[in-house]
Design a protein around this motif. Structure first.
Motif, PDB file in Angstrom:
ATOM      1  N   PHE A   5       2.012   0.537 -18.847  1.00 14.07           N
ATOM      2  CA  PHE A   5       2.301   1.778 -18.130  1.00 14.07           C
ATOM      3  C   PHE A   5       1.084   2.374 -17.430  1.00 14.07           C
ATOM      4  CE2 PHE A   5       5.750   1.945 -21.383  1.00 14.07           C
ATOM      5  CZ  PHE A   5       6.810   1.889 -20.503  1.00 14.07           C
ATOM      6  N   ALA A   6      -0.068   1.793 -17.548  1.00 11.63           N
ATOM      7  CA  ALA A   6      -1.305   2.390 -17.024  1.00 11.63           C
ATOM      8  C   ALA A   6      -1.275   2.565 -15.510  1.00 11.63           C
ATOM      9  CB  ALA A   6      -2.502   1.547 -17.438  1.00 11.63           C
ATOM     10  N   GLY A   7      -0.796   1.597 -14.770  1.00 11.98           N
ATOM     11  CA  GLY A   7      -0.835   1.694 -13.317  1.00 11.98           C
ATOM     12  C   GLY A   7       0.404   2.277 -12.685  1.00 11.98           C
ATOM     13  N   LEU A   8       1.368   2.691 -13.479  1.00 13.53           N
ATOM     14  CA  LEU A   8       2.629   3.206 -12.946  1.00 13.53           C
ATOM     15  C   LEU A   8       2.561   4.714 -12.718  1.00 13.53           C
ATOM     16  CD1 LEU A   8       5.117   1.241 -15.208  1.00 13.53           C
ATOM     17  CD2 LEU A   8       4.447   0.707 -12.874  1.00 13.53           C
ATOM     18  N   PRO A   9       3.338   5.220 -11.752  1.00 10.24           N
ATOM     19  CA  PRO A   9       3.383   6.682 -11.544  1.00 10.24           C
ATOM     20  C   PRO A   9       4.011   7.397 -12.736  1.00 10.24           C
ATOM     21  CG  PRO A   9       4.604   5.495  -9.820  1.00 10.24           C
ATOM     22  CD  PRO A   9       4.130   4.492 -10.795  1.00 10.24           C
ATOM     23  N   TRP A  10       3.781   8.701 -12.816  1.00 10.33           N
ATOM     24  CA  TRP A  10       4.256   9.480 -13.962  1.00 10.33           C
ATOM     25  C   TRP A  10       5.770   9.484 -14.058  1.00 10.33           C
ATOM     26  CZ3 TRP A  10       7.591  13.502 -13.392  1.00 10.33           C
ATOM     27  CH2 TRP A  10       7.735  14.020 -12.095  1.00 10.33           C
ATOM     28  N   TRP A  11       6.466   9.494 -12.916  1.00 12.03           N
ATOM     29  CA  TRP A  11       7.919   9.602 -12.951  1.00 12.03           C
ATOM     30  C   TRP A  11       8.571   8.349 -13.513  1.00 12.03           C
ATOM     31  CZ3 TRP A  11      10.594   6.066 -10.080  1.00 12.03           C
ATOM     32  CH2 TRP A  11       9.899   5.438  -9.047  1.00 12.03           C
ATOM     33  N   TRP A  14       8.199   8.963 -17.413  1.00 11.89           N
ATOM     34  CA  TRP A  14       8.882  10.117 -17.989  1.00 11.89           C
ATOM     35  C   TRP A  14      10.299  10.331 -17.480  1.00 11.89           C
ATOM     36  CZ3 TRP A  14       6.604  11.463 -22.162  1.00 11.89           C
ATOM     37  CH2 TRP A  14       5.227  11.312 -22.282  1.00 11.89           C
ATOM     38  N   VAL A  15      10.721   9.610 -16.421  1.00 12.60           N
ATOM     39  CA  VAL A  15      12.076   9.789 -15.896  1.00 12.60           C
ATOM     40  C   VAL A  15      12.849   8.470 -15.910  1.00 12.60           C
ATOM     41  CG1 VAL A  15      13.431  10.503 -13.886  1.00 12.60           C
ATOM     42  CG2 VAL A  15      11.331  11.725 -14.446  1.00 12.60           C
ATOM     43  N   VAL A  17      12.216   5.355 -17.247  1.00 12.42           N
ATOM     44  CA  VAL A  17      12.332   4.620 -18.510  1.00 12.42           C
ATOM     45  C   VAL A  17      13.320   5.299 -19.460  1.00 12.42           C
ATOM     46  CG1 VAL A  17      11.072   3.818 -20.543  1.00 12.42           C
ATOM     47  CG2 VAL A  17      10.076   3.521 -18.264  1.00 12.42           C
ATOM     48  N   PRO A  18      13.271   6.616 -19.654  1.00 13.90           N
ATOM     49  CA  PRO A  18      14.302   7.232 -20.511  1.00 13.90           C
ATOM     50  C   PRO A  18      15.724   7.083 -19.967  1.00 13.90           C
ATOM     51  CG  PRO A  18      12.442   8.699 -20.311  1.00 13.90           C
ATOM     52  CD  PRO A  18      12.213   7.584 -19.344  1.00 13.90           C
ATOM     53  N   ILE A  19      15.895   7.128 -18.647  1.00 11.16           N
ATOM     54  CA  ILE A  19      17.232   6.953 -18.076  1.00 11.16           C
ATOM     55  C   ILE A  19      17.735   5.534 -18.326  1.00 11.16           C
ATOM     56  CG2 ILE A  19      18.494   6.794 -15.885  1.00 11.16           C
ATOM     57  CD1 ILE A  19      16.965   9.257 -14.951  1.00 11.16           C
ATOM     58  N   VAL A  20      16.868   4.548 -18.130  1.00 12.92           N
ATOM     59  CA  VAL A  20      17.259   3.167 -18.407  1.00 12.92           C
ATOM     60  C   VAL A  20      17.592   2.999 -19.884  1.00 12.92           C
ATOM     61  CG1 VAL A  20      16.417   0.785 -18.459  1.00 12.92           C
ATOM     62  CG2 VAL A  20      15.997   2.202 -16.459  1.00 12.92           C
ATOM     63  N   ALA A  21      16.815   3.612 -20.767  1.00 13.50           N
ATOM     64  CA  ALA A  21      17.094   3.523 -22.206  1.00 13.50           C
ATOM     65  C   ALA A  21      18.436   4.158 -22.543  1.00 13.50           C
ATOM     66  CB  ALA A  21      15.972   4.193 -22.997  1.00 13.50           C
ATOM     67  N   LEU A  22      18.761   5.289 -21.908  1.00 11.26           N
ATOM     68  CA  LEU A  22      20.056   5.930 -22.152  1.00 11.26           C
ATOM     69  C   LEU A  22      21.211   5.079 -21.643  1.00 11.26           C
ATOM     70  CD1 LEU A  22      19.404   9.705 -21.445  1.00 11.26           C
ATOM     71  CD2 LEU A  22      20.002   8.646 -23.614  1.00 11.26           C
ATOM     72  N   VAL A  23      21.013   4.428 -20.502  1.00 13.92           N
ATOM     73  CA  VAL A  23      22.077   3.566 -19.973  1.00 13.92           C
ATOM     74  C   VAL A  23      22.298   2.362 -20.889  1.00 13.92           C
ATOM     75  CG1 VAL A  23      22.659   2.017 -18.070  1.00 13.92           C
ATOM     76  CG2 VAL A  23      21.801   4.304 -17.580  1.00 13.92           C
ATOM     77  N   VAL A  24      21.204   1.769 -21.344  1.00 15.00           N
ATOM     78  CA  VAL A  24      21.316   0.568 -22.161  1.00 15.00           C
ATOM     79  C   VAL A  24      21.819   0.894 -23.567  1.00 15.00           C
ATOM     80  CG1 VAL A  24      20.001  -1.317 -23.222  1.00 15.00           C
ATOM     81  CG2 VAL A  24      19.591  -0.688 -20.838  1.00 15.00           C
ATOM     82  N   PHE A  25      21.236   1.929 -24.185  1.00 15.21           N
ATOM     83  CA  PHE A  25      21.552   2.252 -25.578  1.00 15.21           C
ATOM     84  C   PHE A  25      22.457   3.466 -25.727  1.00 15.21           C
ATOM     85  CE2 PHE A  25      17.318   0.208 -25.762  1.00 15.21           C
ATOM     86  CZ  PHE A  25      17.673  -0.888 -26.527  1.00 15.21           C
ATOM     87  N   GLY A  26      23.045   3.932 -24.644  1.00 15.85           N
ATOM     88  CA  GLY A  26      23.844   5.163 -24.677  1.00 15.85           C
ATOM     89  C   GLY A  26      25.019   5.104 -25.618  1.00 15.85           C
TER      90      GLY A  26
END
Length: 69
Positions: A5-11, A14-15, A17-26
């Motif tokens: 995650f070091a070179g990735l933008p903040w969004w 914080w936006v 990755v959690p959305i993908v996690a909710l879609v996958v594990f929702g």
């Protein structure tokens, strides 16, 4: 993990990755939350029924004579 995650933008961190996690594990998260809520409801129902039973028995015992038992 930090190196990924070091070179990735903040969004992304914080936006996106959690959305993908909710879609996958929702559905799994919803199942777990539903199970916990149902379990809490059953525990509260059990406590209320046992409390009501104790209240009725004590009320009956105090109003009637103990020789009937």
């Amino acid at each position: 993990m930090r190196e990924i995650f070091a070179g990735l933008p903040w969004w992304v961190k914080w936006v996106a990755v959690p959305i993908v996690a909710l879609v996958v594990f929702g559905s799994m998260i919803a199942t777990v939350i539903g199970f916990v809520v149902a379990l809490l409801f059953k525990v509260l129902l059990f406590v209320a029924l046992v409390g009501g039973l104790i209240y009725i028995v004590r009320k009956f015992m105090s109003s009637s004579s103990h020789r009937d038992w």
